[in-house]
Design a protein around this motif. Structure first.
Motif, PDB file in Angstrom:
ATOM      1  N   GLN A 242      -1.543  -0.323   1.397  1.00 17.53           N
ATOM      2  CA  GLN A 242      -1.176  -0.469   2.804  1.00 17.53           C
ATOM      3  C   GLN A 242      -2.261   0.069   3.726  1.00 17.53           C
ATOM      4  O   GLN A 242      -2.543  -0.514   4.777  1.00 17.53           O
ATOM      5  CB  GLN A 242       0.156   0.248   3.077  1.00 17.53           C
TER       6      GLN A 242
ATOM      7  N   SER B  50      -4.788  -1.900   6.915  1.00 17.78           N
ATOM      8  CA  SER B  50      -4.053  -1.435   8.090  1.00 17.78           C
ATOM      9  C   SER B  50      -4.756  -1.674   9.423  1.00 17.78           C
ATOM     10  O   SER B  50      -4.178  -1.394  10.476  1.00 17.78           O
ATOM     11  CB  SER B  50      -3.757   0.061   7.960  1.00 17.78           C
TER      12      SER B  50
ATOM     13  N   TYR C 275       5.415   1.780   9.797  1.00 17.64           N
ATOM     14  CA  TYR C 275       5.934   0.522   9.278  1.00 17.64           C
ATOM     15  C   TYR C 275       6.877  -0.159  10.270  1.00 17.64           C
ATOM     16  O   TYR C 275       6.932  -1.388  10.346  1.00 17.64           O
ATOM     17  CB  TYR C 275       6.598   0.747   7.927  1.00 17.64           C
TER      18      TYR C 275
ATOM     19  N   GLN D 228       8.501   1.549   3.669  1.00 17.20           N
ATOM     20  CA  GLN D 228       8.246   0.223   4.232  1.00 17.20           C
ATOM     21  C   GLN D 228       9.555  -0.483   4.591  1.00 17.20           C
ATOM     22  O   GLN D 228       9.696  -1.026   5.684  1.00 17.20           O
ATOM     23  CB  GLN D 228       7.445  -0.626   3.237  1.00 17.20           C
TER      24      GLN D 228
END
Length: 650
Positions: free
Chosen positions: A132, A136, A181, A528
């Motif tokens: 992630q 990003s 998130y 998430q």
């Protein structure tokens, strides 16, 4: 590169400070409007900052200008009517002695995320962190983390300046995972720049996040008054808090005045302390897993010179909290387990010859005690040599550990308004699109959470000047040993309080996390999906999406034929769905008390659940009522059916 759009300017409201001006003047723009900031689109905005008192300051926002004079307090505020989404622009402040500029500012939607450790937990500690973080980068997603700070009174400026940063591999790892998130999901659905502000403190109760008006709304004005006294005169505040604690002890234990454990010659079962450090590490069986209260004692001798005047008492770290007396006189409380405790000993308490130091330590979880380090523990008189206190201690396990010991209101995680004053008030009156709140673990078994949450939401809405400000509340995840029988769960009661607060507030929504928990970790790594659920709530509240603001929830429970109970639900999308079974797990029928609760068979029929009666009295239904419930009922989105308790109607 952001798409260029026309900026329409007209703005209003915010506060604390960022850039320094030229030379040594005091001109600055508050950090909420610093470089890389996002300001709320389609809302008025007041650009705020600091300047020499009485000086004229000219503020410009993308071409529009306002000239204002700084007040006697050295603060200025320039109001503009409105900003819509568009290309990046600058905010500038000028005075005769200097100029400051915030670059690369965007108009978009701004969210505040707050709570305790599950909101604070960083992306780098959540699941799939590497993947992630590596993907990003998003120049239109801006992140700001408010540094931890405690204050007795609401601050206009931050103790440590926070900065806006564009999302990317350098900024995302240390940012709140749940907040990131959520914001990332909203970037995709809203299609506008997003600003996410994280202001959290692990282990905090809700009370420190409630301002003075919120405290008054729940009957806590006395603690607010004590906090104000401490702000004016710390020594007087500490004396009043000590008197409050001592009165609580006598009422709880029945000890008469003069016979309490903090008296110099108190008769207790004193034993030599093996070492400075956590008592769980002492190899003492009764303390191996002990959470509760322990008394500590240390005798020391002073010369007439050392006893004259004040002294500083350094006790190292007291985990969780500690309170100290010398010669039967209170000298203060160490209210912060995160940092060493140093207390002021007023003149007149010390005496030449023998002195007796008593310390009460209460540990509520994990390890506790006088943690030291021993080398730092000392009495440092105003005159004469310091006296080392790193050894020679005795201890006595309290014969009873009464619940509800009053904490000083100026503590951090259990205080009264202290985190609000230091970490929310300095944000000012900026406009927000919504607030995400994930907190409650530390309020388990403290009655009245629904009222405190409602008072906090009202107080924050008042600060930001938005009576309909949206709040997305995370309903606590499961934690602990999976349930095998009905239990009287404090976590379940807290979840129900969260649900009730949302039901009573049409501008609040619920993101249920009951299925995202980890029985072995109070900080589940699946953030998430939690972020997606928070974004879903925000879409319902802040963007008027046609979805339920609380997800699928029980709406009613009524008696049917043959002793059955029929449950109907609201907010269900795609019908009710069972996982791994033909019956729904976790449903209970209860009589008049909790001991009467028992699991019953539950079958799904369309959007209803039918509970099979067992011939015993049934007045209430409980579902997923455990610290870590086992449940398998979802809707088609799929979202879990949230935990609840409700009476059975006829």
């Amino acid at each position: 590169m952001l798409k260029a759009r026309t900026i329409s300017i007209l703005l209003a409201a915010a506060m604390p400070s960022v850039a320094l001006a030229q030379g040594d003047n005091l001109l600055s723009i508050d950090p909420m409007f610093g470089s890389n900031a996002v300001i709320q689109r389609d809302e008025p905005v007041t650009i705020t900052g600091s300047a020499p008192a009485g000086k004229l300051v000219t503020v410009s926002v993308g071409g529009a200008e306002r000239s204002v004079k700084a007040g006697k307090d050295g603060r200025f505020a320039a109001t503009f009517p409105l900003v819509t989404t568009g290309q990046p622009f600058d905010i500038e402040a000028r005075s005769p002695s200097g100029r400051v500029v915030s670059h690369n500012v965007l108009a978009g939607d701004v969210y505040l995320c707050s709570g305790q450790s599950n909101m604070e937990l960083e992306v780098r500690h959540a699941q799939d962190a590497m993947g992630q973080i590596s993907s990003s980068a998003d120049p239109a997603l801006r992140l700001m983390t408010i540094p931890r700070a405690v204050a007795d009174q609401p601050r206009d400026t931050f103790a440590q300046t926070p900065l806006w940063k564009a999302a990317g591999p350098d900024s995302v790892p240390d940012f709140s995972a749940a907040c990131y998130y959520m914001a990332r999901t909203l970037r995709k659905s809203a299609g506008v720049p997003i600003g996410a502000i994280a202001s959290s403190w692990g282990g905090s109760q809700i009370s420190p996040w409630m301002g003075e008006r919120a405290q008054a709304a729940v009957g806590n004005s006395a603690q607010s008054a004590l906090l104000a006294l401490h702000a004016r005169n710390a020594e007087e505040g500490e004396r009043a808090a000590s008197a409050q604690w001592e009165g609580w002890w006598r009422a709880a234990t029945g000890d008469r005045a003069g016979a309490e454990p903090w008296q110099a010659d108190a008769k207790m079962d004193w034993t030599d302390a093996p070492a400075i450090g956590a008592w769980e590490d002492w190899n003492v069986p009764r303390l191996a897993d002990y959470n509760g209260m322990v008394w500590f004692r240390r005798d020391f001798t002073l010369t007439a010179e050392q006893a004259r005047g004040e002294a500083a008492l350094s006790l190292g770290t007291l985990d969780d909290v500690g309170r100290a007396w010398i010669n039967g006189q209170p000298v203060g409380m160490g209210a912060r387990a995160w940092q060493p405790t140093t207390l002021n000993v007023p003149a007149g308490i010390l005496k030449a010859g023998r002195n007796v130091l008593i310390v009460n330590v209460v540990d509520n979880y994990a390890k506790g005690g006088l943690l030291g380090p021993a080398a730092d523990m000392a009495l440092r008189p105003a005159q004469g040599d310091a006296v080392s206190l790193g050894d020679g201690w005795a201890y006595a396990v309290a014969r009873m550990s009464p619940p509800g010991a009053p904490r000083v209101p100026w503590s951090d995680v259990t205080g009264t308004s202290t985190l609000y004053n230091g970490m929310i008030a300095p944000i000012g009156a900026i406009k927000l699109k919504g607030v995400a709140w994930y907190q409650g673990e530390s309020d388990t078994d403290i009655p009245g959470y629904a009222d405190r949450l409602a008072a906090m939401m009202a107080d924050w809405r008042r600060q930001f000047g938005q009576p309909d400000l949206s709040f997305a509340i995370v309903q606590l995840a499961g934690y602990g040993e999976p349930a095998t029988k009905p239990e009287n769960s404090g976590w379940a009661r807290l979840r129900e309080a969260q649900r009730q607060a949302v039901v009573a507030d049409k501008h609040a929504g619920l993101a249920t996390a009951i299925d995202l928990g980890d029985p072995f970790d109070i900080h589940p790594g699946e953030k998430q999906e939690l972020g997606r659920r928070l974004a879903r709530v925000m879409r319902a509240l802040a963007y008027d999406a046609p979805i339920a603001r609380a997800g699928p929830q029980a709406a009613s429970a009524v008696k049917g034929g043959d002793g059955t109970v029929i449950l109907r639900f609201s907010g269900v999308e795609g019908g009710l769905r069972l996982r791994s079974g033909v019956q729904a797990l976790g449903f209970e029928l209860c009589g008049s008390d909790d001991q009467s609760c028992r699991y019953v068979p539950a079958t799904v029929q369309g959007d209803q659940v039918i509970l099979t009666g067992d011939g015993k009295p049934a007045e209430r239904v409980r579902y997923a009522w455990a610290d870590y419930p086992v449940m398998n009922l979802f809707d088609g989105t799929p979202l879990p059916i949230g935990p609840f308790e409700m009476p059975i109607g006829r």
